[in-house]
Design a protein around this motif. Structure first.
Motif, PDB file in Angstrom:
ATOM      1  N   LEU A  13      -8.220  -0.580   6.833  1.00 30.41           N
ATOM      2  CA  LEU A  13      -8.945   0.372   7.676  1.00 30.41           C
ATOM      3  C   LEU A  13      -8.371   0.374   9.092  1.00 30.41           C
ATOM      4  CD1 LEU A  13     -11.312   2.293   7.142  1.00 30.41           C
ATOM      5  CD2 LEU A  13     -12.827   0.562   8.103  1.00 30.41           C
ATOM      6  N   ASP A  14      -7.951  -0.806   9.588  1.00 28.28           N
ATOM      7  CA  ASP A  14      -7.264  -0.878  10.880  1.00 28.28           C
ATOM      8  C   ASP A  14      -6.016   0.002  10.879  1.00 28.28           C
ATOM      9  OD1 ASP A  14      -9.105  -2.788  11.715  1.00 28.28           O
ATOM     10  OD2 ASP A  14      -7.771  -4.487  11.344  1.00 28.28           O
ATOM     11  N   VAL A  15      -5.218  -0.138   9.819  1.00 25.33           N
ATOM     12  CA  VAL A  15      -3.975   0.628   9.702  1.00 25.33           C
ATOM     13  C   VAL A  15      -4.268   2.125   9.684  1.00 25.33           C
ATOM     14  CG1 VAL A  15      -2.016   1.134   8.172  1.00 25.33           C
ATOM     15  CG2 VAL A  15      -2.733  -1.232   8.540  1.00 25.33           C
ATOM     16  N   LEU A  16      -5.305   2.491   8.940  1.00 24.97           N
ATOM     17  CA  LEU A  16      -5.633   3.910   8.794  1.00 24.97           C
ATOM     18  C   LEU A  16      -6.137   4.509  10.098  1.00 24.97           C
ATOM     19  CD1 LEU A  16      -5.761   6.085   6.560  1.00 24.97           C
ATOM     20  CD2 LEU A  16      -8.118   5.406   6.136  1.00 24.97           C
ATOM     21  N   GLU A  17      -7.039   3.831  10.788  1.00 23.24           N
ATOM     22  CA  GLU A  17      -7.660   4.423  11.965  1.00 23.24           C
ATOM     23  C   GLU A  17      -6.729   4.486  13.172  1.00 23.24           C
ATOM     24  OE1 GLU A  17     -10.996   2.500  13.690  1.00 23.24           O
ATOM     25  OE2 GLU A  17     -10.079   0.514  13.764  1.00 23.24           O
ATOM     26  N   GLN A  18      -5.676   3.669  13.198  1.00 20.04           N
ATOM     27  CA  GLN A  18      -4.769   3.695  14.345  1.00 20.04           C
ATOM     28  C   GLN A  18      -3.683   4.754  14.216  1.00 20.04           C
ATOM     29  OE1 GLN A  18      -2.367   0.252  14.898  1.00 20.04           O
ATOM     30  NE2 GLN A  18      -1.326   0.430  12.930  1.00 20.04           N
ATOM     31  N   ARG A  19      -3.564   5.391  13.055  1.00 21.86           N
ATOM     32  CA  ARG A  19      -2.542   6.411  12.863  1.00 21.86           C
ATOM     33  C   ARG A  19      -2.825   7.627  13.743  1.00 21.86           C
ATOM     34  NH1 ARG A  19       0.663   6.259   7.970  1.00 21.86           N
ATOM     35  NH2 ARG A  19       0.892   8.510   8.278  1.00 21.86           N
ATOM     36  N   SER A  20      -1.774   8.196  14.315  1.00 25.90           N
ATOM     37  CA  SER A  20      -1.937   9.358  15.189  1.00 25.90           C
ATOM     38  C   SER A  20      -2.353  10.608  14.426  1.00 25.90           C
ATOM     39  CB  SER A  20      -0.628   9.628  15.935  1.00 25.90           C
ATOM     40  OG  SER A  20       0.428   9.905  15.020  1.00 25.90           O
ATOM     41  N   ASP A  21      -2.098  10.628  13.104  1.00 21.83           N
ATOM     42  CA  ASP A  21      -2.466  11.801  12.307  1.00 21.83           C
ATOM     43  C   ASP A  21      -3.836  11.648  11.657  1.00 21.83           C
ATOM     44  OD1 ASP A  21      -1.739   9.826  10.534  1.00 21.83           O
ATOM     45  OD2 ASP A  21      -0.199  10.988   9.494  1.00 21.83           O
ATOM     46  N   VAL A  22      -4.595  10.597  12.046  1.00 20.87           N
ATOM     47  CA  VAL A  22      -5.920  10.360  11.490  1.00 20.87           C
ATOM     48  C   VAL A  22      -6.971  10.450  12.589  1.00 20.87           C
ATOM     49  CG1 VAL A  22      -7.438   8.613  10.462  1.00 20.87           C
ATOM     50  CG2 VAL A  22      -5.149   8.958   9.546  1.00 20.87           C
ATOM     51  N   ALA A  33       0.833  -1.202   0.000  1.00 19.37           N
ATOM     52  CA  ALA A  33       0.000   0.000   0.000  1.00 19.37           C
ATOM     53  C   ALA A  33       0.866   1.249   0.000  1.00 19.37           C
ATOM     54  CB  ALA A  33      -0.919   0.005   1.225  1.00 19.37           C
ATOM     55  N   ASN A  34       0.265   2.354  -0.383  1.00 17.35           N
ATOM     56  CA  ASN A  34       0.868   3.676  -0.255  1.00 17.35           C
ATOM     57  C   ASN A  34      -0.033   4.536   0.605  1.00 17.35           C
ATOM     58  OD1 ASN A  34       3.016   3.021  -1.919  1.00 17.35           O
ATOM     59  ND2 ASN A  34       2.135   3.982  -3.745  1.00 17.35           N
ATOM     60  N   CYS A  35       0.577   5.383   1.423  1.00 23.65           N
ATOM     61  CA  CYS A  35      -0.195   6.299   2.260  1.00 23.65           C
ATOM     62  C   CYS A  35       0.228   7.730   1.944  1.00 23.65           C
ATOM     63  CB  CYS A  35       0.025   5.998   3.744  1.00 23.65           C
ATOM     64  SG  CYS A  35      -1.135   6.862   4.841  1.00 23.65           S
ATOM     65  N   TYR A  36      -0.727   8.538   1.516  1.00 23.94           N
ATOM     66  CA  TYR A  36      -0.497   9.942   1.190  1.00 23.94           C
ATOM     67  C   TYR A  36      -0.820  10.770   2.432  1.00 23.94           C
ATOM     68  CZ  TYR A  36      -0.251   8.674  -3.775  1.00 23.94           C
ATOM     69  OH  TYR A  36       0.116   8.133  -4.991  1.00 23.94           O
ATOM     70  N   VAL A  37       0.171  11.538   2.920  1.00 26.91           N
ATOM     71  CA  VAL A  37       0.045  12.205   4.209  1.00 26.91           C
ATOM     72  C   VAL A  37       0.269  13.715   4.053  1.00 26.91           C
ATOM     73  CG1 VAL A  37       0.862  12.275   6.587  1.00 26.91           C
ATOM     74  CG2 VAL A  37       0.986  10.126   5.292  1.00 26.91           C
ATOM     75  N   PRO A  38      -0.707  14.550   4.442  1.00 23.32           N
ATOM     76  CA  PRO A  38      -0.505  15.998   4.396  1.00 23.32           C
ATOM     77  C   PRO A  38       0.650  16.419   5.304  1.00 23.32           C
ATOM     78  CG  PRO A  38      -2.823  15.455   4.693  1.00 23.32           C
ATOM     79  CD  PRO A  38      -2.053  14.182   4.879  1.00 23.32           C
ATOM     80  N   ASP A  39       1.255  17.571   5.003  1.00 23.22           N
ATOM     81  CA  ASP A  39       2.428  18.008   5.752  1.00 23.22           C
ATOM     82  C   ASP A  39       2.122  18.359   7.201  1.00 23.22           C
ATOM     83  OD1 ASP A  39       4.200  17.608   3.730  1.00 23.22           O
ATOM     84  OD2 ASP A  39       4.319  19.707   3.089  1.00 23.22           O
ATOM     85  N   ASP A  40       0.940  18.938   7.487  1.00 19.20           N
ATOM     86  CA  ASP A  40       0.665  19.347   8.868  1.00 19.20           C
ATOM     87  C   ASP A  40       0.261  18.141   9.709  1.00 19.20           C
ATOM     88  OD1 ASP A  40      -2.679  19.784   8.922  1.00 19.20           O
ATOM     89  OD2 ASP A  40      -1.682  19.851   6.978  1.00 19.20           O
ATOM     90  N   ASP A  41       0.278  18.330  11.022  1.00 16.02           N
ATOM     91  CA  ASP A  41       0.137  17.213  11.955  1.00 16.02           C
ATOM     92  C   ASP A  41      -1.264  16.598  12.005  1.00 16.02           C
ATOM     93  OD1 ASP A  41       2.786  17.445  12.661  1.00 16.02           O
ATOM     94  OD2 ASP A  41       2.370  18.839  14.308  1.00 16.02           O
ATOM     95  N   GLY A  42      -2.283  17.386  11.748  1.00 19.56           N
ATOM     96  CA  GLY A  42      -3.644  16.849  11.849  1.00 19.56           C
ATOM     97  C   GLY A  42      -4.188  16.924  13.268  1.00 19.56           C
ATOM     98  N   PRO A  43      -5.104  16.039  13.675  1.00 14.60           N
ATOM     99  CA  PRO A  43      -5.533  14.841  12.927  1.00 14.60           C
ATOM    100  C   PRO A  43      -6.428  15.160  11.735  1.00 14.60           C
ATOM    101  CG  PRO A  43      -6.830  15.035  14.929  1.00 14.60           C
ATOM    102  CD  PRO A  43      -5.797  16.133  14.982  1.00 14.60           C
ATOM    103  N   HIS A  44      -6.282  14.327  10.703  1.00 16.68           N
ATOM    104  CA  HIS A  44      -7.008  14.501   9.464  1.00 16.68           C
ATOM    105  C   HIS A  44      -8.058  13.412   9.297  1.00 16.68           C
ATOM    106  CE1 HIS A  44      -3.794  17.245   8.140  1.00 16.68           C
ATOM    107  NE2 HIS A  44      -2.944  16.342   8.589  1.00 16.68           N
ATOM    108  N   PRO A  45      -9.090  13.689   8.512  1.00 18.81           N
ATOM    109  CA  PRO A  45      -9.978  12.580   8.126  1.00 18.81           C
ATOM    110  C   PRO A  45      -9.199  11.589   7.271  1.00 18.81           C
ATOM    111  CG  PRO A  45     -10.506  14.582   6.892  1.00 18.81           C
ATOM    112  CD  PRO A  45      -9.519  14.981   7.947  1.00 18.81           C
TER     113      PRO A  45
END
Length: 309
Positions: A204-213, A101-113
């Motif tokens: 979805l597990d990987v995505l929801e456990q991220r600190s920036d999400v 997989a690839n994860c595209y991450v905005p530069d600021d800390d978030g949390p983001h949707p």
């Protein structure tokens, strides 16, 4: 009486006879399903139908396999872009069953949707230029986007000659490997969809456990085969807060009329007989918001069927 049985002057048209017979049967089942849906008058009745559809669907695909208890993902690469970065990830959806997989991450800390981006039938889906563009634009607009290779596609190609490394089954952007894998699943009593859904749930597990999400704002989207996966995930996983299936919704009877092939994960045994249509997948998402994208000219999901739903 079935139309193919009607003889003219003692002659019968046997060409395409089975297809016409099945189309007639599909029309009968569709009529019954429409009548059942129109008879629903209360929320309780609607929820009962939704639960029946979910149980029937899960039974038809052989249930869902247990997901890996390891919710981590290994970062094996990193690319910096203006306004966002891209992380190259590998994780297990089942023990020793790896997903790229690839994860595209905005530069600021978030949390983001967070957005789970599910791909259709392309040879290299997560590196496809249009998919990359879509993920980049979402990241630039403040979303963390996780896009993964489906089974038999991208870095997850299957069925290669052990000596030469050449593909034994290929083509159709994963279509033919899916058919091949789908046959094996069918013999075992399952459907390929169960493994694709398991991959999506683990992603979805990987995505929801991220600190920036923000795990309270999770969406899923995809086009064509990715849109089908979007519908399936929304049916079985209540963590989805919003869904946007594109080029993946049409009345099943209108699909049959096209005579086109379908993909193994989309051929859910008993769907017609049990009256399961694409509007049932959409209704299962209620009351969560849904945005459906449809194309005016789509050979697999005809616009006529979309307008009838």
């Amino acid at each position: 009486m079935d139309s193919f049985q009607d003889g003219v002057n003692g002659y019968f048209d046997t060409e395409d006879q089975l297809s016409r017979y099945l189309l007639d049967r599909a029309a009968d089942y569709a009529s019954t399903a429409h009548a059942e849906k129109k008879s629903i008058n209360t929320r309780t009745e609607a929820e009962a139908r939704r639960e029946r559809i979910r149980e029937t669907f899960l039974s038809a695909i052989g249930g869902l396999p247990a997901r890996s208890t390891d919710r981590s993902a290994d970062t094996i690469g990193h690319i910096e872009r203006e306004g966002f970065s891209i992380e190259h990830l590998v994780f297990e959806s089942r023990p020793n069953f790896h997903v790229t997989a690839n994860c595209y991450v905005p530069d600021d800390d978030g949390p983001h949707p967070g957005i789970l981006f599910l791909c259709g039938h392309l040879e290299s889906p997560k590196s496809d230029p249009l998919n990359q563009q879509a993920c980049a634009e979402l990241a630039l607009n403040g979303f963390v986007v996780l896009i993964l290779d489906p089974l038999c596609q991208g870095e997850r190609t299957q069925y290669r000659d052990p000596d030469s490394g050449e593909a034994i089954v290929s083509g159709g952007g994963g279509t033919f490997p899916h058919i091949y894998a789908g046959q094996k699943c069918s013999i075992a009593g399952w459907n390929l969809a169960r493994y694709m859904i398991a991959d999506a749930q683990r992603a979805l597990d990987v995505l929801e456990q991220r600190s920036d999400v923000d795990d309270g704002r999770l969406g899923v989207t995809g086009t064509s085969g990715g849109g089908t996966q979007t519908l399936y995930l929304g049916l079985v996983d209540d963590r989805i807060d919003v869904a946007a299936p594109c080029c993946a919704v049409s009345e099943r009877y209108e699909q049959f009329k096209t005579g086109n092939r379908t993909h193994a994960e989309q051929a859910i045994t008993g769907s017609v007989a049990h009256g399961i249509d694409y509007d049932d997948y959409l209704a299962a998402l209620a009351p969560r918001p849904v945005c459906v994208g449809a194309a005016a000219s789509d050979r697999y999901f005809p616009i006529e069927g979309f307008m009838r739903l």
